[in-house]
Design an enzyme around this catalytic site. Structure first.
Site, PDB file in Angstrom:
ATOM      1  N   HIS A  88      23.992 -36.665  40.129  1.00  0.00           N
ATOM      2  CA  HIS A  88      24.794 -38.058  39.631  1.00  0.00           C
ATOM      3  C   HIS A  88      25.744 -37.695  38.640  1.00  0.00           C
ATOM      4  O   HIS A  88      26.319 -38.437  37.955  1.00  0.00           O
ATOM      5  CB  HIS A  88      23.708 -38.973  39.132  1.00  0.00           C
ATOM      6  CG  HIS A  88      22.564 -39.321  39.761  1.00  0.00           C
ATOM      7  ND1 HIS A  88      21.376 -38.473  39.665  1.00  0.00           N
ATOM      8  CD2 HIS A  88      22.277 -40.011  40.922  1.00  0.00           C
ATOM      9  CE1 HIS A  88      20.510 -38.808  40.363  1.00  0.00           C
ATOM     10  NE2 HIS A  88      20.985 -39.920  41.334  1.00  0.00           N
TER      11      HIS A  88
HETATM   12  S1  FES Z   1      22.700 -36.510  36.696  1.00  0.00           S
HETATM   13 FE1  FES Z   1      21.136 -37.376  37.726  1.00  0.00          FE
HETATM   14  S2  FES Z   1      19.594 -35.818  38.122  1.00  0.00           S
HETATM   15 FE2  FES Z   1      21.273 -34.874  36.925  1.00  0.00          FE
END
Ligand code: FES
Length: 175
Positions: free
Chosen positions: A139
């Site tokens: 993410h």
């Molecule tokens: S940014 Fe979501 S698990 Fe690493």
């Protein structure tokens, strides 16, 4: 009279079996709750760090999780020391994270957002930070070369496990 004695005997026998059975069940339960010997053996690991050249990183497994060990160059330490604490979501100086020896970074390589494994990046340029670090592709969380989160959604810095240096600083014991 004889009937009563026989009934008492049966009651007593049944009660005794019940107590013995309960005791055995509790013992079995306690046994299953104790970690196995091979699991205990992995509670701590020793890593030889003599082959790590300045700027190099190695990943080891500790308690089923990746741990990043990086030998940082003096320039890399300067870069993380220069990061303003006010820019950090989880403010910590590099010295606070690695008080024993800033040359070696030791962090659990598990993103503090949802647990993915971040990948090392040689040259990041994120929110004013320019230097090496880690990017979590899941993410988009970014960690600097101290393992501190410099871009979310991760809420916390990469965890620093308990560790110590052994054998004239040639070995790191984790756990
Ligand atoms: S940014 Fe979501 S698990 Fe690493």
């Amino acid at each position: 009279m004889q009937k009563t004695n026989r009934r008492d005997f049966l009651y007593l026998s049944a009660a005794s079996f019940g107590v013995v059975g309960l005791g055995a069940s509790i013992l079995t339960l306690i046994k299953t709750m104790n970690p196995a010997k091979d699991v205990m053996a992995l509670a701590s690991i020793e890593v030889n760090i003599t082959s790590l050249k300045p700027g190099q990183e190695k990943t080891v497994t500790w308690r089923g999780k990746p741990v990043f060990i990086k030998r940082r160059t003096p320039e890399e330490i300067k870069i993380v020391d220069a990061v303003p604490l006010k820019d950090l979501k989880d403010p910590q100086t590099d010295k606070e994270r690695f008080p024993k020896n800033q040359e070696f970074l030791v962090v659990v390589g598990v993103c503090t957002h949802l647990g993915c494994i971040p990948g090392q990046r040689e040259a990041l340029s994120v929110n004013g930070y320019k230097g090496p670090g880690w990017l979590c592709a899941c993410h988009g969380s970014v960690y600097d070369d101290s393992g501190r989160v410099i871009r979310g959604p991760a809420p916390k810095n990469l965890a620093v496990p308990p560790y110590e240096f052994l054998n004239n600083n040639t070995t790191i014991k984790i756990g």
